[in-house]
Structures are given as structure tokens and as C-alpha cells.
Scaffold this motif. Structure first.
Motif, PDB file in Angstrom:
ATOM      1  N   SER A   1     -48.563   2.788 -23.579  1.00  0.00           N
ATOM      2  CA  SER A   1     -49.860   2.468 -23.008  1.00  0.00           C
ATOM      3  C   SER A   1     -50.125   0.978 -23.130  1.00  0.00           C
TER       4      SER A   1
ATOM      5  N   HIS B   1     -51.330   2.862 -14.340  1.00  0.00           N
ATOM      6  CA  HIS B   1     -49.954   2.766 -14.849  1.00  0.00           C
ATOM      7  C   HIS B   1     -49.738   3.815 -15.937  1.00  0.00           C
TER       8      HIS B   1
ATOM      9  N   ARG C   1     -38.409   6.468 -28.406  1.00  0.00           N
ATOM     10  CA  ARG C   1     -38.792   5.424 -27.445  1.00  0.00           C
ATOM     11  C   ARG C   1     -39.865   4.485 -28.008  1.00  0.00           C
TER      12      ARG C   1
ATOM     13  N   SER D   1     -41.543   0.273 -27.240  1.00  0.00           N
ATOM     14  CA  SER D   1     -41.485  -0.968 -26.470  1.00  0.00           C
ATOM     15  C   SER D   1     -40.867  -2.045 -27.338  1.00  0.00           C
TER      16      SER D   1
ATOM     17  N   GLN E   1     -44.407 -14.693 -20.708  1.00  0.00           N
ATOM     18  CA  GLN E   1     -43.852 -13.809 -21.741  1.00  0.00           C
ATOM     19  C   GLN E   1     -42.328 -13.986 -21.792  1.00  0.00           C
TER      20      GLN E   1
ATOM     21  N   GLY F   1     -42.708  -2.378 -20.691  1.00  0.00           N
ATOM     22  CA  GLY F   1     -43.520  -2.512 -19.488  1.00  0.00           C
ATOM     23  C   GLY F   1     -44.371  -3.763 -19.617  1.00  0.00           C
ATOM     24  N   MET F   2     -44.592  -4.451 -18.518  1.00  0.00           N
ATOM     25  CA  MET F   2     -45.423  -5.664 -18.561  1.00  0.00           C
ATOM     26  C   MET F   2     -46.440  -5.612 -17.428  1.00  0.00           C
ATOM     27  N   GLY F   3     -47.688  -5.370 -17.821  1.00  0.00           N
ATOM     28  CA  GLY F   3     -48.758  -5.322 -16.822  1.00  0.00           C
ATOM     29  C   GLY F   3     -49.314  -6.706 -16.530  1.00  0.00           C
TER      30      GLY F   3
ATOM     31  N   TYR G   1     -46.154  -4.218 -11.086  1.00  0.00           N
ATOM     32  CA  TYR G   1     -45.790  -3.984 -12.486  1.00  0.00           C
ATOM     33  C   TYR G   1     -44.483  -4.711 -12.764  1.00  0.00           C
TER      34      TYR G   1
HETATM   35  C1  LIG Z   1     -48.931  -0.355 -18.242  1.00  0.00           C
HETATM   36  C2  LIG Z   1     -48.377  -1.082 -19.430  1.00  0.00           C
HETATM   37  C3  LIG Z   1     -48.446  -2.460 -19.475  1.00  0.00           C
HETATM   38  C4  LIG Z   1     -47.906  -3.138 -20.570  1.00  0.00           C
HETATM   39  N1  LIG Z   1     -47.932  -4.514 -20.580  1.00  0.00           N
HETATM   40  C5  LIG Z   1     -47.323  -5.186 -21.590  1.00  0.00           C
HETATM   41  C6  LIG Z   1     -47.195  -6.605 -21.537  1.00  0.00           C
HETATM   42  O1  LIG Z   1     -47.631  -7.263 -20.574  1.00  0.00           O
HETATM   43  N2  LIG Z   1     -46.565  -7.232 -22.568  1.00  0.00           N
HETATM   44  C7  LIG Z   1     -46.046  -6.527 -23.642  1.00  0.00           C
HETATM   45  O2  LIG Z   1     -45.479  -7.132 -24.555  1.00  0.00           O
HETATM   46  N3  LIG Z   1     -46.152  -5.165 -23.702  1.00  0.00           N
HETATM   47  C8  LIG Z   1     -46.755  -4.492 -22.705  1.00  0.00           C
HETATM   48  N4  LIG Z   1     -46.802  -3.104 -22.725  1.00  0.00           N
HETATM   49  C9  LIG Z   1     -46.255  -2.363 -23.866  1.00  0.00           C
HETATM   50  C10 LIG Z   1     -47.381  -1.800 -24.738  1.00  0.00           C
HETATM   51  O3  LIG Z   1     -47.916  -2.820 -25.526  1.00  0.00           O
HETATM   52  C11 LIG Z   1     -46.843  -0.638 -25.590  1.00  0.00           C
HETATM   53  O4  LIG Z   1     -46.527   0.431 -24.741  1.00  0.00           O
HETATM   54  C12 LIG Z   1     -47.862  -0.181 -26.611  1.00  0.00           C
HETATM   55  O5  LIG Z   1     -48.094  -1.163 -27.583  1.00  0.00           O
HETATM   56  C13 LIG Z   1     -47.381   1.079 -27.309  1.00  0.00           C
HETATM   57  O6  LIG Z   1     -46.153   0.872 -27.930  1.00  0.00           O
HETATM   58  P1  LIG Z   1     -44.896   1.762 -27.598  1.00  0.00           P
HETATM   59  O7  LIG Z   1     -44.570   1.558 -26.147  1.00  0.00           O
HETATM   60  O8  LIG Z   1     -43.829   1.255 -28.511  1.00  0.00           O
HETATM   61  O9  LIG Z   1     -45.277   3.199 -27.851  1.00  0.00           O
HETATM   62  C14 LIG Z   1     -47.314  -2.421 -21.645  1.00  0.00           C
HETATM   63  C15 LIG Z   1     -47.249  -1.027 -21.572  1.00  0.00           C
HETATM   64  C16 LIG Z   1     -47.758  -0.361 -20.479  1.00  0.00           C
HETATM   65  C17 LIG Z   1     -47.634   1.133 -20.417  1.00  0.00           C
END
Ligand SMILES: Cc1cc2nc3c(=O)[nH]c(=O)nc-3n(C[C@H](O)[C@H](O)[C@H](O)COP(=O)(O)O)c2cc1C
Length: 562
Positions: free
Chosen positions: A100, A183, A335, A337, A451, A512-514, A536
Motif C-alpha cells: 500500500s 492502485h 513479499r 517492497s 528516487q 511500486g512507485m506512485g 504508475y
Molecule cells: C500504489 C503504491 C505506491 C507506492 N509508491 C512508493 C514510492 O513512490 N516510493 C517507495 O519507496 N515506495 C512506494 N510504495 C511502496 C510502499 O511504501 C510499501 O508497499 C508499503 O510501505 C508497505 O510495505 P510492503 O510493500 O513491504 O508491504 C508504493 C506502494 C504502492 C502500493
């Protein structure tokens, strides 16, 4: 929606309108509860034998498990459940199977099911509480009404629903938050589809339903249950069939049956998530403008399209899977990020192509592969990849048309200097093209709001969606679906990155990078107007874990395991 989209772009000279600073005093609670609703605890732990990750991607490859408390528990544990608690200097936060934006988790999950031993003796509507790994029984449904509702959907079918609490994202991201909620819904939908596939089940969104129908069905339209609590916006319902038989071509829910479900007593009142709120009128306007009416435009009707070129790609993909490899449960639960990438790890070209093939939604006679069989609209999201470290593939910008029939349109819309040269040695039928050989690490990072993770991975990418045409053709409500599709692409990449890491015994992850500079990406690619828009970004590579954080298990195992 064109206006909303333009207003919520980040530009190098100014970001989309947000709160400016984080007001920690009003940070929203990521856990919704319905106080007063009966709580049904779920079990932890999978069912033996665990299917392999590769197996769950081909519908029909896993024998269907019966619907019971164990299988429903595994379904939620592996889709919307917690996967860990993290802590650092006295602060702790949880992580879930579904990622998220900002880890704020606007998405809530619902179950509508018939009688299941150990869960409920009558059909009912449940809210899923991820912290407790439990279902909250919001409403009981009479057996006759249930039968009417589920008519034509198959024996022992059940429904899942998703809603979004916009405030959770808006608290941090302001006006752009509406995009992130969509997203996240797409990610959650893909998570549900993968979890269903782990039990050999089918899942597909009931695209015909209107948002008002979904709101009534899930009980989120009940003002009185949310007096001082944040409202949930209905996103979708999907049918799940605990069988490997394909679902009927048209999925509908009888509106009279929905009315009958909604009547009668409901239990529980939503907990307030924040002590204070900031109104973001543009989000309310975007939500209203994209509310889906009941029905489906003819152009969008379910037509398993057969495209000879894509068939070749899918046959190749099936040929790729081999015995062994990680289990699906392992991949789903591990999984994460990546928060930092090493700027070194390269992946091999065949592995890279294997990942891209998993993003192709059109398949051969067997239908769409998982998770693409969860939705039925024609693919609209295409990829422009910044390849940095893929062995035997020169660094540069590449294009993947997720619908082979759109190559010419994409070529015509982008920079004249782009070569659009089919990539030698890439799998036959994969619409993958070299556009320009160049070191694009710096550009990738800058375009993604500076980033570095976009430069330090093996590759990163921008998801470019067909935009104005589908919005005009289907209606503004399709705006949300564009983001859902992008979220699903992201979820497949997350899974593929983990699976690649498990196969190579390397710490490969995705993120993911929004956050990116919308129009700067468009300029870089030569895109003009609203025909295509960047929705995205994503990066994949060798991750560097932050070992200052302590990791704790997601649940007190003794509490819910039997
Ligand atoms: C729609 C979306 C946009 C995100 N945008 C960014 C971002 O721009 N930069 C980043 O470092 N992480 C981004 N993330 C990663 C989230 O920070 C990460 O999913 C959240 O902290 C939860 O951690 P996890 O994915 O390890 O469960 C994004 C995740 C999602 C789903």
C-alpha cells in the motif's frame, strides 16, 4: 476526470496539492473494526500440499480445495492478512500481503458466503479484520435470498468485496491520494486472485454491478453505522468459485436480490480512525465522477480474444514452468517492497523475459492466465522500461505492448527517434521492442521524483495507459479501472521479483512507485495530449535490507492456530 488527473500531477516546479506536513496527531488507524459485530477467528497456516508459485498461474493446474474454515482462512491470510510486524526505536507497524502506498492501507475486505462449518451456520456478510485475522459478522442473509443472489454463479460460490477509505491516503498525500487508493485496490484484487488460485479456485470481478449495488451489498451505504467514522467507498465485488471450471461469460447480481440482502438487521458500528480530518473536495468530486452505474458497455463485454501472436507468447510461458521452485505461500508471505537497491545485481535476459511474459493478459485457448482472468476489459496499460542491468541486453529504453494489437498506436504516439526494433532473442510473440540504447539510470531516478531506487535496480519502468479513449468510450468510471490494472501489473511484478530471488537465492525485490513527474515522463517519451498517460512506476533489482529494523511474526501463533 481529465481535470482531476491533470490537477494531481507532480511537476518539477511543484507537487500535487497535499497537506504539506504530516499531522501525526490525526494519523489514521490502519485497522477498521465493527464494534458490536460477532467475531469469527480464522486459522493460520496453509493446507498441504502447498502448490508451487509457478503452478498457481495456470488456471486449472491446482486441484480445487473444498470450501471450509481452513481454506477460507488461508484465502484471507494469503491475500489481505498481515505478514510481519516491524519495529524501530519504539515505533512498530505491520505489513500485509497487499502492499500500500505509504503503508496506509485504505483497502478493506469483505466476504459474503453461504453456511461454512466453523464460520457461520447461515449465509452472511463479513468484514475481514487483518490484525486479528478474523471475520466480523455484519449481517445474516436468509437462505432463500442468498440462493437468489448467487443464482447462476455456480455451486458453493462466494463473493468478496473491496472498499476504500480515502482519508487514510489523503492524510499523507492530499489530492493525489485518490489515485493511490485505486492502485491499492488493484494490488488487493491481484492478491485475492493469487490466493484463490492457491486453492485451485477461480475469481472474477462482477463488472456489471454498479457502485451503489456494491455499497448496499457490503453495508457501507449505512449512514448510521458510520456516524463519527470515516466512510468506505465501494470498489468492487468478485465471485469466487471453489472449482476449476471456467466462470460463466456474464456475471451479474440480481438488483432485487441485492435489495433483499441489504434489508434486515446489521451488526456493529465502524470505529473512527482519526481524531481530525482535512477535507479534500477534489477527491470527493473525483469519487463521485467515477461512480460506476449498473451495466456494462458493449465494447467491454467479456470476449476472450484470440490473437495469434499472443498465443505464441503464452505457449512459451507454459513451457517455461518446470517442477520445483518456491511455493506460492512462501512468495506471498515473504513479499516486501525494497527500500534500497544495490546498484549492482543484474538479472539474466531469459529471467527478465519470463517476468514480462507473466504481465501479458491475453492467452491461448485456455483463457487468460492468473491474475488476468480476474478482469475482463481489454488491456490498456503498456510498459516503457528503463533497463539498467539485464545481462546481454544493452541498457536503454524498451517498450512492452501488453496488447500486441496496440504496437502501431504506441509507436505513432511516441518519439520519432525511437527505433521500435523487435528485441533479438526475446520470446517469439512477446511484443517487446528496443526503443533507444542509452544509460537511463539518471533519467529513471529523476523522473521518479528523484528516487534512486529507480536507477539502482536491474530495471525500472513507467506504466503508460491508454487514457482518453477508454474514458470517453466506457465512461469516467473506467478511470478507477485503469489504476486497478496498473496495480495488478505491480502485484505481478512484486510476486515475480520474489520468485526470481527465491530461484536464484538472491535478495531480489520490487517496489511500486506512485511518485513521479507525470508530464516530464510524457515529454521524455514524446507523448502528447491525453491519449496516453503515465499511471504508475515500478522498480526491480537486488535489494538491500534495512537491518536497523526488528521483524516480528504477524500473529501470536498460539492464539489462532489449531
Ligand atoms: C500504489 C503504491 C505506491 C507506492 N509508491 C512508493 C514510492 O513512490 N516510493 C517507495 O519507496 N515506495 C512506494 N510504495 C511502496 C510502499 O511504501 C510499501 O508497499 C508499503 O510501505 C508497505 O510495505 P510492503 O510493500 O513491504 O508491504 C508504493 C506502494 C504502492 C502500493
Amino acid at each position: 476526470m481529465l481535470a482531476y488527473h491533470d490537477a494531481t500531477k507532480h511537476h518539477p516546479h511543484g507537487y500535487a496539492k497535499g497537506p504539506g506536513r504530516l499531522d501525526w496527531a490525526t494519523q489514521p488507524d490502519p485497522f477498521r473494526r465493527y464494534e458490536g459485530a460477532a467475531v469469527v477467528s480464522l486459522l493460520l497456516g496453509g493446507d498441504e500440499p502447498e502448490p508451487l508459485y509457478d503452478e498457481i498461474l495456470s488456471p486449472g493446474a491446482v486441484s480445487p480445495r473444498p470450501l471450509n474454515r481452513r481454506s477460507i482462512s488461508a484465502f484471507f491470510e494469503c491475500s489481505l492478512g498481515l505478514t510481519a510486524w516491524k519495529s524501530y526505536r519504539g515505533t512498530s507497524w505491520s505489513l500485509r500481503c497487499n502492499p500500500s502506498s505509504g503503508n496506509l492501507h485504505p483497502t478493506e475486505g469483505y466476504l459474503l458466503a453461504g453456511p461454512i462449518e466453523g464460520i457461520g451456520a447461515t449465509p452472511a456478510v463479513y468484514h475481514y479484520a487483518p490484525r486479528e485475522h478474523a471475520l466480523e459478522r455484519r449481517h445474516e442473509i436468509g437462505p432463500a435470498v442468498w440462493q437468489r443472489l448467487m443464482q447462476g454463479l455456480g455451486d458453493s460460490a462466494f463473493l468478496v468485496g473491496l472498499t476504500s477509505i480515502y482519508w487514510r491516503e489523503a492524510w499523507k498525500y492530499g489530492e493525489r491520494a485518490f489515485r493511490y487508493c485505486q492502485h491499492d485496490a488493484g494490488h488487493a484484487l491481484a492478491c485475492l486472485r493469487f490466493a484463490a488460485a492457491m486453492s485451485g479456485w477461480r475469481l472474477r470481478v462482477i463488472e456489471e454491478s454498479g457502485d451503489a449495488d456494491i455499497g448496499r451489498l457490503l453495508g457501507v451505504d449505512r449512514e448510521g453505522d458510520y456516524s463519527d467514522a470515516e466512510r468506505e467507498n465501494p470498489d468492487l465485488t468478485a465471485v469466487v468459485t471453489p472449482t476449476d471450471r471456467p466462470l460463466p461469460a456474464t456475471l451479474t447480481l440480481d438488483p432485487d436480490a441485492i435489495d433483499a440482502v441489504a434489508g434486515g438487521a446489521w451488526f456493529g458500528r465502524a470505529n473512527p480512525l482519526s481524531g481530525g480530518h482535512v477535507s479534500w473536495d477534489l477527491i470527493d468530486e473525483a469519487s463521485e465522477a467515477t461512480e460506476k452505474p449498473r451495466g456494462l458497455p458493449m465494447a467491454m463485454a467479456w470476449q476472450p480474444r484470440k490473437d495469434r501472436r499472443s498465443e505464441v507468447a503464452s505457449a512459451h510461458m507454459e513451457g517455461e514452468s518446470h517442477g520445483g521452485g518456491p511455493t506460492a505461500r512462501q512468495i506471498v508471505l515473504q513479499r516486501r517492497s525494497g527500500t534500497d537497491y544495490d546498484g549492482e545485481t543484474a538479472i539474466t535476459a531469459p529471467r527478465f523475459y519470463g517476468m514480462l511474459q507473466r504481465l501479458m493478459p491475453i492467452a491461448a485457448a485456455s483463457g487468460r492466465p492468473v491474475p488476468w482472468d480476474a478482469i475482463s476489459w481489454p488491456p490498456t496499460v503498456h510498459l516503457f522500461l528503463f533497463v539498467h542491468r539485464v545481462a546481454d541486453l544493452p541498457s536503454g529504453i524498451y517498450g512492452l505492448a501488453r496488447d500486441a494489437l496496440k504496437v502501431e498506436e504506441l509507436r505513432a504516439a511516441t518519439r520519432k527517434e525511437f527505433a521500435w526494433q523487435p528485441v533479438k532473442n526475446s520470446p517469439a510473440g512477446l511484443p517487446f521492442f528496443m526503443l533507444m540504447q542509452t544509460d537511463c539510470r539518471h533519467a529513471a531516478a529523476r523522473l521518479s521524483l528523484g528516487q534512486e531506487i529507480a536507477a539502482d535496480g536491474a530495471f525500472s519502468l513507467a506504466m503508460i495507459a491508454e487514457f482518453e479513449r477508454p474514458l470517453r468510450e466506457y465512461g469516467p468510471w473506467f478511470y478507477r479501472r485503469l489504476f486497478w490494472e496498473a496495480g495488478m501489473v505491480g502485484q505481478v511484478l512484486y510476486m515475480e521479483a520474489e520468485a526470481l530471488g527465491a530461484r536464484c537465492r538472491a535478495n531480489i525485490r520490487g517496489t511500486g512507485m506512485g511518485a513521479y513527474f507525470d508530464d516530464w515522463v510524457h515529454e521524455t517519451l514524446g507523448l502528447e495530449g491525453h491519449a496516453f498517460q503515465d499511471l504508475y512506476h515500478f522498480t526491480v533489482g537486488g535489494a538491500v535490507d534495512d537491518d536497523r529494523l526488528t521483524t516480528l511474526p504477524p500473529y501470536d501463533a498460539a492464539a489462532t492456530r489449531t
